[in-house]
Scaffold this motif. Structure first.
Motif, PDB file in Angstrom:
ATOM      1  N   VAL A 265      -8.120 -27.320   2.362  1.00 16.50           N
ATOM      2  CA  VAL A 265      -6.982 -26.733   2.456  1.00 16.50           C
ATOM      3  C   VAL A 265      -6.112 -26.489   1.301  1.00 16.50           C
ATOM      4  O   VAL A 265      -5.599 -25.309   1.144  1.00 16.50           O
ATOM      5  N   ARG A 266      -5.930 -27.461   0.509  1.00 10.85           N
ATOM      6  CA  ARG A 266      -5.238 -27.283  -0.522  1.00 10.85           C
ATOM      7  C   ARG A 266      -5.862 -26.081  -1.546  1.00 10.85           C
ATOM      8  O   ARG A 266      -5.242 -25.320  -2.190  1.00 10.85           O
ATOM      9  N   GLY A 267      -7.083 -26.394  -1.602  1.00 13.42           N
ATOM     10  CA  GLY A 267      -7.881 -25.288  -2.416  1.00 13.42           C
ATOM     11  C   GLY A 267      -7.525 -23.842  -1.798  1.00 13.42           C
ATOM     12  O   GLY A 267      -7.561 -22.867  -2.596  1.00 13.42           O
ATOM     13  N   LEU A 268      -7.749 -23.752  -0.392  1.00 12.68           N
ATOM     14  CA  LEU A 268      -7.409 -22.263   0.200  1.00 12.68           C
ATOM     15  C   LEU A 268      -5.987 -22.004  -0.174  1.00 12.68           C
ATOM     16  O   LEU A 268      -5.783 -20.788  -0.468  1.00 12.68           O
ATOM     17  N   CYS A 269      -5.147 -22.860  -0.181  1.00 10.90           N
ATOM     18  CA  CYS A 269      -3.811 -22.327  -0.500  1.00 10.90           C
ATOM     19  C   CYS A 269      -3.395 -22.087  -1.870  1.00 10.90           C
ATOM     20  O   CYS A 269      -2.741 -20.906  -2.203  1.00 10.90           O
ATOM     21  N   ALA A 270      -4.215 -22.828  -2.637  1.00 12.24           N
ATOM     22  CA  ALA A 270      -3.905 -22.210  -4.314  1.00 12.24           C
ATOM     23  C   ALA A 270      -4.580 -20.886  -4.341  1.00 12.24           C
ATOM     24  O   ALA A 270      -4.074 -20.022  -4.862  1.00 12.24           O
ATOM     25  N   ALA A 271      -5.829 -20.719  -3.649  1.00  9.73           N
ATOM     26  CA  ALA A 271      -6.365 -19.291  -4.002  1.00  9.73           C
ATOM     27  C   ALA A 271      -5.508 -18.060  -3.214  1.00  9.73           C
ATOM     28  O   ALA A 271      -5.365 -17.160  -3.943  1.00  9.73           O
ATOM     29  N   TYR A 272      -5.066 -18.327  -1.881  1.00 12.16           N
ATOM     30  CA  TYR A 272      -4.350 -17.528  -1.300  1.00 12.16           C
ATOM     31  C   TYR A 272      -2.922 -17.247  -1.745  1.00 12.16           C
ATOM     32  O   TYR A 272      -2.309 -16.096  -1.818  1.00 12.16           O
ATOM     33  N   ARG A 273      -2.369 -18.377  -2.445  1.00  9.75           N
ATOM     34  CA  ARG A 273      -1.045 -18.075  -3.033  1.00  9.75           C
ATOM     35  C   ARG A 273      -1.230 -16.968  -4.360  1.00  9.75           C
ATOM     36  O   ARG A 273      -0.404 -16.155  -4.174  1.00  9.75           O
ATOM     37  N   GLU A 274      -2.153 -17.113  -4.972  1.00  4.93           N
ATOM     38  CA  GLU A 274      -2.368 -16.284  -6.195  1.00  4.93           C
ATOM     39  C   GLU A 274      -2.669 -14.672  -5.594  1.00  4.93           C
ATOM     40  O   GLU A 274      -2.084 -13.700  -6.328  1.00  4.93           O
ATOM     41  N   ARG A 275      -3.471 -14.622  -4.375  1.00  2.20           N
ATOM     42  CA  ARG A 275      -3.508 -13.404  -4.006  1.00  2.20           C
ATOM     43  C   ARG A 275      -2.314 -12.836  -3.350  1.00  2.20           C
ATOM     44  O   ARG A 275      -1.961 -11.460  -3.631  1.00  2.20           O
ATOM     45  N   ARG A 276      -1.446 -13.638  -2.598  1.00  2.00           N
ATOM     46  CA  ARG A 276      -0.132 -13.065  -2.218  1.00  2.00           C
ATOM     47  C   ARG A 276       0.694 -12.661  -3.253  1.00  2.00           C
ATOM     48  O   ARG A 276       1.258 -11.428  -3.363  1.00  2.00           O
ATOM     49  N   ASP A 277       0.775 -13.591  -4.354  1.00  2.00           N
ATOM     50  CA  ASP A 277       1.777 -13.142  -5.429  1.00  2.00           C
ATOM     51  C   ASP A 277       1.280 -11.943  -6.218  1.00  2.00           C
ATOM     52  O   ASP A 277       2.087 -11.153  -6.649  1.00  2.00           O
ATOM     53  N   THR A 278      -0.144 -11.708  -6.470  1.00  2.00           N
ATOM     54  CA  THR A 278      -0.565 -10.728  -6.949  1.00  2.00           C
ATOM     55  C   THR A 278      -0.174  -9.405  -6.087  1.00  2.00           C
ATOM     56  O   THR A 278       0.358  -8.206  -6.798  1.00  2.00           O
ATOM     57  N   MET A 279      -0.369  -9.225  -4.803  1.00  2.00           N
ATOM     58  CA  MET A 279       0.097  -8.422  -3.914  1.00  2.00           C
ATOM     59  C   MET A 279       1.642  -7.916  -3.846  1.00  2.00           C
ATOM     60  O   MET A 279       2.053  -6.964  -4.166  1.00  2.00           O
ATOM     61  N   LEU A 280       2.293  -9.246  -3.911  1.00  2.00           N
ATOM     62  CA  LEU A 280       3.670  -8.894  -3.806  1.00  2.00           C
ATOM     63  C   LEU A 280       4.134  -8.262  -5.204  1.00  2.00           C
ATOM     64  O   LEU A 280       5.329  -7.388  -5.278  1.00  2.00           O
ATOM     65  N   GLY A 281       3.788  -8.806  -6.184  1.00  2.00           N
ATOM     66  CA  GLY A 281       4.124  -8.536  -7.541  1.00  2.00           C
ATOM     67  C   GLY A 281       3.902  -6.839  -7.775  1.00  2.00           C
ATOM     68  O   GLY A 281       4.629  -6.284  -8.425  1.00  2.00           O
ATOM     69  N   LEU A 282       2.810  -6.383  -7.206  1.00  2.00           N
ATOM     70  CA  LEU A 282       2.446  -4.844  -7.294  1.00  2.00           C
ATOM     71  C   LEU A 282       3.075  -3.835  -6.527  1.00  2.00           C
ATOM     72  O   LEU A 282       3.089  -2.718  -6.683  1.00  2.00           O
ATOM     73  N   LEU A 283       3.470  -4.390  -5.427  1.00  2.00           N
ATOM     74  CA  LEU A 283       4.048  -3.405  -4.319  1.00  2.00           C
ATOM     75  C   LEU A 283       5.231  -2.634  -4.851  1.00  2.00           C
ATOM     76  O   LEU A 283       5.365  -1.439  -4.652  1.00  2.00           O
ATOM     77  N   PRO A 284       6.136  -3.029  -5.640  1.00  2.00           N
ATOM     78  CA  PRO A 284       7.271  -2.523  -6.095  1.00  2.00           C
ATOM     79  C   PRO A 284       6.769  -1.142  -7.013  1.00  2.00           C
ATOM     80  O   PRO A 284       7.271  -0.317  -7.300  1.00  2.00           O
ATOM     81  N   ARG A 285       5.737  -1.365  -7.630  1.00  2.00           N
ATOM     82  CA  ARG A 285       4.977  -0.554  -8.706  1.00  2.00           C
ATOM     83  C   ARG A 285       4.428   0.715  -7.914  1.00  2.00           C
ATOM     84  O   ARG A 285       4.393   1.769  -8.389  1.00  2.00           O
ATOM     85  N   VAL A 286       3.916   0.489  -6.766  1.00  2.00           N
ATOM     86  CA  VAL A 286       2.995   1.662  -6.191  1.00  2.00           C
ATOM     87  C   VAL A 286       3.539   2.219  -4.912  1.00  2.00           C
ATOM     88  O   VAL A 286       3.234   3.266  -4.552  1.00  2.00           O
ATOM     89  N   LEU A 287       4.596   1.454  -4.326  1.00  2.00           N
ATOM     90  CA  LEU A 287       5.112   2.001  -3.251  1.00  2.00           C
ATOM     91  C   LEU A 287       6.563   2.938  -3.693  1.00  2.00           C
ATOM     92  O   LEU A 287       7.161   2.496  -4.658  1.00  2.00           O
ATOM     93  N   PRO A 288       6.674   3.907  -2.761  1.00  2.00           N
ATOM     94  CA  PRO A 288       8.112   4.663  -3.110  1.00  2.00           C
ATOM     95  C   PRO A 288       9.240   3.901  -2.986  1.00  2.00           C
ATOM     96  O   PRO A 288       9.334   2.977  -2.139  1.00  2.00           O
ATOM     97  N   ASP A 289      10.561   4.469  -3.795  1.00  2.00           N
ATOM     98  CA  ASP A 289      11.736   3.831  -3.566  1.00  2.00           C
ATOM     99  C   ASP A 289      11.928   3.955  -2.022  1.00  2.00           C
ATOM    100  O   ASP A 289      11.724   4.992  -1.405  1.00  2.00           O
ATOM    101  N   GLY A 290      12.796   2.756  -1.469  1.00  2.00           N
ATOM    102  CA  GLY A 290      12.926   2.634  -0.296  1.00  2.00           C
ATOM    103  C   GLY A 290      11.976   2.118   0.885  1.00  2.00           C
ATOM    104  O   GLY A 290      12.476   1.760   1.897  1.00  2.00           O
ATOM    105  N   ALA A 291      10.879   1.880   0.396  1.00  2.00           N
ATOM    106  CA  ALA A 291      10.000   0.913   1.000  1.00  2.00           C
ATOM    107  C   ALA A 291      10.131  -0.490   0.871  1.00  2.00           C
ATOM    108  O   ALA A 291      10.936  -1.073   0.075  1.00  2.00           O
ATOM    109  N   VAL A 292      10.022  -1.331   2.214  1.00  2.00           N
ATOM    110  CA  VAL A 292      10.478  -2.899   2.190  1.00  2.00           C
ATOM    111  C   VAL A 292       9.136  -3.504   2.626  1.00  2.00           C
ATOM    112  O   VAL A 292       8.313  -2.713   3.268  1.00  2.00           O
ATOM    113  N   TRP A 293       9.129  -4.695   2.479  1.00  2.00           N
ATOM    114  CA  TRP A 293       8.127  -5.427   2.727  1.00  2.00           C
ATOM    115  C   TRP A 293       8.286  -6.864   2.900  1.00  2.00           C
ATOM    116  O   TRP A 293       9.298  -7.409   2.467  1.00  2.00           O
TER     117      TRP A 293
END
Length: 391
Positions: free
Chosen positions: A284-312
């Motif tokens: 489970v610790r291994g899963l959390c490490a992998a999924y944390r990186e994937r979550r962070d990647t997605m959250l880091g890119l959302l401000p760049r790809v979605l229009p102003d006014g989008a929220v998440w």
């Protein structure tokens, strides 16, 4: 012709969508799927080999007690206790996935016309389950901190429901978590109004930030707790469980007998063996490490790809990010454009039991590598722009 009860149940748009996006070039953020490359194939192969060897092999291919493999229930009970919910083996009923647990609860507790309260939005398959039981589904508002206790009190007072369904930790579809104070308030309301709570907890061990919260079931005897190996083991095993209050235990066992007699004997035996020898906490610790990186990647890119006014949402764990686009757009109309760009998501409207919010959508990051997430986010941004979504 299908029965009227089944005719009133909508097909899951997630399952329908998964059938349409099997092309390898499609980057899918649609299904809430564990990452297959992280499955412990060798560990599970060894567990099955062990239980199919020696004197016990034939017993593991035979019929078994409805309640489930006692050794497996012992391991689950110990693990649940360590997570802050004191549990004994006899408190547990093994089910064919936690989804069956929800179906058994509906069969045992709900007559046609019974009232079920759900947070808005909520898990699609729960809506299907309660619809098939003939229940009347009443939504209650939620916010960034989960279900609103004040609104819940009003609904309980007005509707006098039999059941409240919650995914309080890393909810599907929003990723939100109900805080400790709200958990206490929800448990208090259930006690006051005599409402059963179903606490569905498939994601609780997948925490990437912050301290773990005790289950709602640790705060009240009126909570039916559902767990699963699907997200931390493998979903193909279809192994879940219900932690049953004593007064409901016999009814749930009868419902299970009527459904399928018992869950697969060999799968239960292999799971018991696996939990005996494997270091699931390390996995489970291994899963959390992998999924944390994937979550962070997605959250880091959302401000760049979605229009102003989008929220998440910004989830502390789980598998999902919940997005609201600006401008009153209907994401069901954006989806075909996204598919032409070889990227997929789930429109948000089907997650609502009441009035839908069509500008919402669900993204899942768990089954996609960071590199593919980066490319998928680029495609999603292009699709949203092509669909004419603007601030």
């Amino acid at each position: 012709m299908p029965s009227q009860r089944l005719a009133n149940v909508a097909s899951s748009p997630v399952r329908d969508l998964l059938a349409l996006i099997e092309r390898p070039e499609v980057i899918s953020f649609a299904g809430g799927l564990p990452a297959p490359e992280l499955f412990d194939v060798e560990g599970w192969r060894a567990a099955f080999d062990t239980v199919l060897s020696g004197a016990g092999a034939r017993r593991h291919l035979q019929y078994a007690p409805t309640e489930g493999d006692l050794r497996l229930r012992g391991h689950i009970a110990a693990r649940t206790t360590r997570r802050g919910l004191p549990t004994r083996a006899e408190d547990l009923l093994v089910t064919t996935g936690s989804q069956q647990g929800l179906t058994l609860v509906a069969a045992a507790l709900l007559d046609p016309g019974a009232t079920v309260v759900v947070e808005e939005p909520t898990y699609l398959a729960a809506l299907q389950c309660f619809s098939m039981a003939g229940a009347r589904i009443v939504p209650v508002p939620s916010d960034e901190q989960g279900v609103d206790p004040a609104a819940l009190a009003e609904v309980f007072e007005r509707e006098r429901p039999e059941l409240l369904y919650l995914v309080p930790t890393f909810a599907n579809p929003t990723g939100r978590t109900l805080g400790r104070a709200r958990r206490e308030r929800v448990a208090e309301l259930a006690e006051r109004y005599g409402v059963w709570i179903v606490e569905d907890d498939p994601y609780g061990e997948l925490r990437y930030r912050g301290a773990a919260l005790e289950p709602v079931a640790s705060l009240s005897e009126r909570v039916i707790y559902l767990g699963s190996l699907s997200k931390i083991g493998a979903p193909g095993l279809r192994l879940g469980w219900v932690r049953t209050p004593r007064e409901l235990r016999s009814a749930l066992v009868v419902a299970k007998q009527a459904a399928d007699l018992h869950t697969s004997t060999i799968d239960q035996a292999a799971a018991a063996e696996y939990l005996s020898v494997a270091d699931l906490d390390a996995h489970v610790r291994g899963l959390c490490a992998a999924y944390r990186e994937r979550r962070d990647t997605m959250l880091g890119l959302l401000p760049r790809v979605l229009p102003d006014g989008a929220v998440w949402s910004d989830p502390d764990g789980g598998m999902f990010v919940w997005v609201t686009l600006p401008g009153g757009v209907d994401t069901a109309r954006v989806l075909p454009v996204a598919l032409r760009h070889d990227v997929a998501f789930v429109p948000g409207a089907p997650f609502f039991a009441g009035r839908a919010e069509p500008a919402t959508l669900r993204l899942s990051f768990s089954s996609t590598s960071p590199e593919r997430i980066s490319e998928g986010m680029r495609r999603l941004g292009e699709a949203v722009l092509s669909a004419g979504v603007a601030a």
